[in-house]
Design a protein around this motif. Structure first.
Motif, PDB file in Angstrom:
ATOM      1  N   TRP A 152      -4.120 -15.178   7.400  1.00  0.00           N
ATOM      2  CA  TRP A 152      -5.371 -14.792   6.740  1.00  0.00           C
ATOM      3  C   TRP A 152      -5.414 -13.317   6.378  1.00  0.00           C
ATOM      4  CZ3 TRP A 152      -9.690 -17.257   4.867  1.00  0.00           C
ATOM      5  CH2 TRP A 152      -9.637 -18.652   4.918  1.00  0.00           C
ATOM      6  N   ASP A 153      -4.782 -12.477   7.169  1.00  0.00           N
ATOM      7  CA  ASP A 153      -4.725 -11.055   6.815  1.00  0.00           C
ATOM      8  C   ASP A 153      -4.104 -10.847   5.438  1.00  0.00           C
ATOM      9  OD1 ASP A 153      -5.854 -10.216   9.173  1.00  0.00           O
ATOM     10  OD2 ASP A 153      -3.975  -9.632  10.114  1.00  0.00           O
ATOM     11  N   GLY A 154      -3.118 -11.686   5.096  1.00  0.00           N
ATOM     12  CA  GLY A 154      -2.382 -11.505   3.849  1.00  0.00           C
ATOM     13  C   GLY A 154      -2.843 -12.372   2.701  1.00  0.00           C
ATOM     14  N   MET A 155      -4.026 -12.959   2.792  1.00  0.00           N
ATOM     15  CA  MET A 155      -4.495 -13.871   1.746  1.00  0.00           C
ATOM     16  C   MET A 155      -4.636 -13.206   0.374  1.00  0.00           C
ATOM     17  SD  MET A 155      -4.983 -17.095   2.344  1.00  0.00           S
ATOM     18  CE  MET A 155      -4.809 -18.125   3.818  1.00  0.00           C
ATOM     19  N   LEU A 156      -4.835 -11.889   0.367  1.00  0.00           N
ATOM     20  CA  LEU A 156      -5.016 -11.186  -0.909  1.00  0.00           C
ATOM     21  C   LEU A 156      -3.712 -10.656  -1.468  1.00  0.00           C
ATOM     22  CD1 LEU A 156      -7.901 -11.090  -2.017  1.00  0.00           C
ATOM     23  CD2 LEU A 156      -7.902 -11.172   0.470  1.00  0.00           C
ATOM     24  N   GLY A 157      -2.594 -10.896  -0.789  1.00  0.00           N
ATOM     25  CA  GLY A 157      -1.305 -10.416  -1.267  1.00  0.00           C
ATOM     26  C   GLY A 157      -0.712  -9.407  -0.308  1.00  0.00           C
ATOM     27  N   GLY A 158       0.506  -8.987  -0.599  1.00  0.00           N
ATOM     28  CA  GLY A 158       1.206  -8.032   0.255  1.00  0.00           C
ATOM     29  C   GLY A 158       0.674  -6.624   0.084  1.00  0.00           C
ATOM     30  N   PHE A 159       1.409  -5.657   0.604  1.00  0.00           N
ATOM     31  CA  PHE A 159       1.008  -4.255   0.502  1.00  0.00           C
ATOM     32  C   PHE A 159       1.384  -3.747  -0.893  1.00  0.00           C
ATOM     33  CE2 PHE A 159       1.255  -5.136   4.959  1.00  0.00           C
ATOM     34  CZ  PHE A 159       0.180  -4.445   5.494  1.00  0.00           C
ATOM     35  N   MET A 180       0.836  -1.179   0.000  1.00  0.00           N
ATOM     36  CA  MET A 180       0.000   0.000   0.000  1.00  0.00           C
ATOM     37  C   MET A 180       0.873   1.230   0.000  1.00  0.00           C
ATOM     38  SD  MET A 180      -2.776   1.080   2.865  1.00  0.00           S
ATOM     39  CE  MET A 180      -1.474   1.214   4.076  1.00  0.00           C
ATOM     40  N   ARG A 181       0.517   2.236  -0.788  1.00  0.00           N
ATOM     41  CA  ARG A 181       1.383   3.391  -0.853  1.00  0.00           C
ATOM     42  C   ARG A 181       0.939   4.455   0.148  1.00  0.00           C
ATOM     43  NH1 ARG A 181      -2.324   6.504  -1.597  1.00  0.00           N
ATOM     44  NH2 ARG A 181      -3.393   6.317  -3.532  1.00  0.00           N
ATOM     45  N   LEU A 182       1.961   4.985   0.838  1.00  0.00           N
ATOM     46  CA  LEU A 182       1.741   6.047   1.797  1.00  0.00           C
ATOM     47  C   LEU A 182       2.600   7.225   1.392  1.00  0.00           C
ATOM     48  CD1 LEU A 182       1.985   3.957   5.076  1.00  0.00           C
ATOM     49  CD2 LEU A 182      -0.087   4.688   3.947  1.00  0.00           C
ATOM     50  N   LYS A 183       2.305   8.398   1.974  1.00  0.00           N
ATOM     51  CA  LYS A 183       3.045   9.593   1.601  1.00  0.00           C
ATOM     52  C   LYS A 183       3.602  10.241   2.866  1.00  0.00           C
ATOM     53  CE  LYS A 183      -0.667  11.114  -0.342  1.00  0.00           C
ATOM     54  NZ  LYS A 183      -1.456   9.908  -0.141  1.00  0.00           N
ATOM     55  N   PHE A 184       4.590   9.602   3.458  1.00  0.00           N
ATOM     56  CA  PHE A 184       5.185  10.115   4.676  1.00  0.00           C
ATOM     57  C   PHE A 184       6.698  10.108   4.549  1.00  0.00           C
ATOM     58  CE2 PHE A 184       1.255   7.959   6.007  1.00  0.00           C
ATOM     59  CZ  PHE A 184       0.563   9.072   6.406  1.00  0.00           C
ATOM     60  N   PRO A 185       7.392  10.835   5.429  1.00  0.00           N
ATOM     61  CA  PRO A 185       8.853  10.775   5.448  1.00  0.00           C
ATOM     62  C   PRO A 185       9.325   9.359   5.698  1.00  0.00           C
ATOM     63  CG  PRO A 185       8.054  12.624   6.770  1.00  0.00           C
ATOM     64  CD  PRO A 185       6.857  11.817   6.383  1.00  0.00           C
ATOM     65  N   VAL A 186      10.569   9.086   5.309  1.00  0.00           N
ATOM     66  CA  VAL A 186      11.116   7.738   5.409  1.00  0.00           C
ATOM     67  C   VAL A 186      10.999   7.180   6.818  1.00  0.00           C
ATOM     68  CG1 VAL A 186      13.224   6.375   5.246  1.00  0.00           C
ATOM     69  CG2 VAL A 186      12.686   8.041   3.471  1.00  0.00           C
ATOM     70  N   SER A 244       4.148  -6.395  12.976  1.00  0.00           N
ATOM     71  CA  SER A 244       4.084  -7.010  14.292  1.00  0.00           C
ATOM     72  C   SER A 244       2.697  -7.022  14.911  1.00  0.00           C
ATOM     73  CB  SER A 244       5.030  -6.263  15.241  1.00  0.00           C
ATOM     74  OG  SER A 244       4.634  -4.922  15.382  1.00  0.00           O
ATOM     75  N   ASN A 245       1.687  -6.557  14.194  1.00  0.00           N
ATOM     76  CA  ASN A 245       0.346  -6.517  14.738  1.00  0.00           C
ATOM     77  C   ASN A 245      -0.638  -7.191  13.798  1.00  0.00           C
ATOM     78  OD1 ASN A 245       0.191  -4.490  17.255  1.00  0.00           O
ATOM     79  ND2 ASN A 245       1.811  -3.855  15.859  1.00  0.00           N
ATOM     80  N   ALA A 246      -1.693  -7.737  14.375  1.00  0.00           N
ATOM     81  CA  ALA A 246      -2.696  -8.430  13.578  1.00  0.00           C
ATOM     82  C   ALA A 246      -3.788  -7.470  13.124  1.00  0.00           C
ATOM     83  CB  ALA A 246      -3.305  -9.560  14.396  1.00  0.00           C
ATOM     84  N   PHE A 247      -4.177  -7.577  11.886  1.00  0.00           N
ATOM     85  CA  PHE A 247      -5.234  -6.759  11.317  1.00  0.00           C
ATOM     86  C   PHE A 247      -6.236  -7.675  10.625  1.00  0.00           C
ATOM     87  CE2 PHE A 247      -1.432  -4.244  11.570  1.00  0.00           C
ATOM     88  CZ  PHE A 247      -1.871  -3.032  12.072  1.00  0.00           C
ATOM     89  N   ALA A 248      -7.352  -7.111  10.187  1.00  0.00           N
ATOM     90  CA  ALA A 248      -8.288  -7.873   9.377  1.00  0.00           C
ATOM     91  C   ALA A 248      -8.054  -7.478   7.937  1.00  0.00           C
ATOM     92  CB  ALA A 248      -9.723  -7.557   9.777  1.00  0.00           C
ATOM     93  N   TRP A 249      -7.498  -8.347   7.159  1.00  0.00           N
ATOM     94  CA  TRP A 249      -6.944  -8.035   5.843  1.00  0.00           C
ATOM     95  C   TRP A 249      -5.851  -6.988   6.022  1.00  0.00           C
ATOM     96  CZ3 TRP A 249      -9.002 -12.008   3.939  1.00  0.00           C
ATOM     97  CH2 TRP A 249     -10.371 -12.250   3.924  1.00  0.00           C
ATOM     98  N   ASN A 250      -4.854  -7.018   5.180  1.00  0.00           N
ATOM     99  CA  ASN A 250      -3.866  -5.950   5.202  1.00  0.00           C
ATOM    100  C   ASN A 250      -4.374  -4.800   4.323  1.00  0.00           C
ATOM    101  OD1 ASN A 250      -3.444  -6.764   2.558  1.00  0.00           O
ATOM    102  ND2 ASN A 250      -1.590  -7.915   3.025  1.00  0.00           N
ATOM    103  N   GLY A 251      -3.509  -3.806   4.075  1.00  0.00           N
ATOM    104  CA  GLY A 251      -3.955  -2.665   3.294  1.00  0.00           C
ATOM    105  C   GLY A 251      -4.488  -3.050   1.931  1.00  0.00           C
ATOM    106  N   THR A 252      -3.864  -4.029   1.296  1.00  0.00           N
ATOM    107  CA  THR A 252      -4.327  -4.487  -0.015  1.00  0.00           C
ATOM    108  C   THR A 252      -5.744  -5.017   0.069  1.00  0.00           C
ATOM    109  OG1 THR A 252      -2.129  -4.961  -0.910  1.00  0.00           O
ATOM    110  CG2 THR A 252      -3.958  -6.247  -1.790  1.00  0.00           C
ATOM    111  N   GLY A 253      -6.018  -5.851   1.067  1.00  0.00           N
ATOM    112  CA  GLY A 253      -7.360  -6.420   1.203  1.00  0.00           C
ATOM    113  C   GLY A 253      -8.416  -5.348   1.386  1.00  0.00           C
ATOM    114  N   HIS A 254      -8.145  -4.384   2.262  1.00  0.00           N
ATOM    115  CA  HIS A 254      -9.121  -3.322   2.495  1.00  0.00           C
ATOM    116  C   HIS A 254      -9.311  -2.446   1.259  1.00  0.00           C
ATOM    117  CE1 HIS A 254     -10.354  -3.802   6.638  1.00  0.00           C
ATOM    118  NE2 HIS A 254      -9.096  -4.038   6.986  1.00  0.00           N
ATOM    119  N   GLU A 255      -8.232  -2.186   0.538  1.00  0.00           N
ATOM    120  CA  GLU A 255      -8.353  -1.374  -0.669  1.00  0.00           C
ATOM    121  C   GLU A 255      -9.121  -2.116  -1.762  1.00  0.00           C
ATOM    122  OE1 GLU A 255      -4.368  -0.155  -1.546  1.00  0.00           O
ATOM    123  OE2 GLU A 255      -4.469   1.570  -0.193  1.00  0.00           O
ATOM    124  N   ILE A 256      -8.985  -3.432  -1.828  1.00  0.00           N
ATOM    125  CA  ILE A 256      -9.770  -4.209  -2.794  1.00  0.00           C
ATOM    126  C   ILE A 256     -11.254  -4.081  -2.481  1.00  0.00           C
ATOM    127  CG2 ILE A 256     -10.335  -6.552  -3.558  1.00  0.00           C
ATOM    128  CD1 ILE A 256      -7.359  -7.243  -3.235  1.00  0.00           C
TER     129      ILE A 256
END
Length: 326
Positions: free
Chosen positions: A212-219, A1-7, A19-31
């Motif tokens: 399962w968070d990453g089933m749709l692919g990485g960020f 997932m693309r972000l626009k912040f300093p390095v 290091s934290n669990a989410f429901a789908w990663n950014g890719t999943g939510h954006e899909i």
């Protein structure tokens, strides 16, 4: 997932997501959001776009300056808005971090195996004026906020982000369940305490929830996400979900996710794995048996179907909300 912040901020976010669990990663939510965008009415799209432009983090996080103004920029802002409730888990978001609500992202319906005492089912009712305790209550609260024209546009834009995100969350089966068994008498925290291993040269050990968070692919970049969403819409058109889309009670949505967790995610309690050792977040135990390829095939198929259904349901919910609201 693309972000626009300093390095430095990007690095801290990368560590946080790892290091934290989410429901789908950014890719999943954006899909989910991209599929929803394709199914919004023109009126709903216009109202959603105008509202998100009032979001406190619109220029910082939602809008990509290099994308020309128009439908594509509006689509991207809507897609990234679906990830905002995960982004604000990071303290780097300052005031927005104060809006972080970790317990809004899930609802743990017990799945009990064997002679283990089961906790009571969580309440799916929300009382106006009270702080939500789980994802269902949070959806109800933010839906009411989004309909409330007396609230500021910024507050309603925040509510919109939560609705986008939480409808995606409850379609991730492990955000609707916690396994109780002799191994997990206090619950496995939606698979966070169960370590599994994928097979093959790219296989790795991780907790079941992260898998399962990453089933749709990485960020992935936005363009790649849009291609995946287009593919899923073609493979799973709305007509495939005619019966599911007729069910608008979100209680039923979450019970369906819990049932899928039982049968597919946990394999009726037979999913190969080991309890996470104390202090071990992602699992480094060497004696974790690999998941069979049949499991991964079935898991990917279910994940594809669930994010597509979530996209259609999100669109229907927002179309309904914006029909009679400014």
């Amino acid at each position: 997932m693309r972000l626009k912040f300093p390095v430095g901020v990007l690095f801290s976010c990368a560590l946080f997501f790892a290091s934290n669990a989410f429901a789908w990663n950014g890719t999943g939510h954006e899909i989910v959001a991209d599929i929803a965008w394709d199914n919004l009415t023109p009126e709903a799209k216009a109202k959603v776009t105008a509202l998100l432009q009032q979001h406190p983090d619109y220029t910082r996080a939602l809008m990509k300056p290099t994308t020309p103004a128009g439908d594509e920029r509006d689509r991207e802002a809507f897609m990234v808005a679906a990830t905002w409730p995960d982004l604000i888990r990071s303290a780097s978001f300052g005031k927005s971090h104060l809006l972080n609500r970790p317990n809004w992202h899930y609802i743990d319906i017990p799945y009990v195996i064997g002679d283990v005492k089961s906790p009571e089912n969580p309440s799916m009712k929300w009382t106006v004026g009270k702080e939500p305790e789980n994802a269902i209550q949070a959806i109800l609260k933010n839906s009411a906020d989004l309909r409330n024209a007396a609230l500021s546009p910024a507050d309603r834009a925040v509510a919109l982000c939560w609705i986008e995100h939480l409808i995606g969350d409850i379609h991730q089966p492990l955000h609707a369940v916690s396994l109780y068994s002799s191994q997990f008498p206090d619950g496995d925290r939606g698979g966070n305490s169960l370590i599994v291993r994928t097979d093959g040269p790219d296989g790795r050990t991780q907790n079941l929830h992260s898998l399962w968070d990453g089933m749709l692919g990485g960020f992935l970049e936005i363009d790649a996400v849009e291609k995946i969403a287009d593919k899923l819409e073609k493979e799973h058109p709305r007509k495939e979900f005619e019966k599911e889309l007729a069910v608008t009670d979100i209680d039923h949505w979450v019970y369906a996710s819990q049932d899928e967790a039982k049968h597919v995610v946990y394999m009726e309690g037979k999913v190969p794995g080991v309890p996470r050792s104390d202090g071990d977040r992602n699992g480094t135990q060497p004696a974790v048996p690999p998941l069979p390829q049949e499991y991964m095939d079935r898991a990917h198929a279910l994940a594809d179907r669930k994010v597509t259904l979530a996209g259609y349901r999100l669109a229907d919910a927002l179309n309904n909300i914006f029909v009679a609201n400014p």
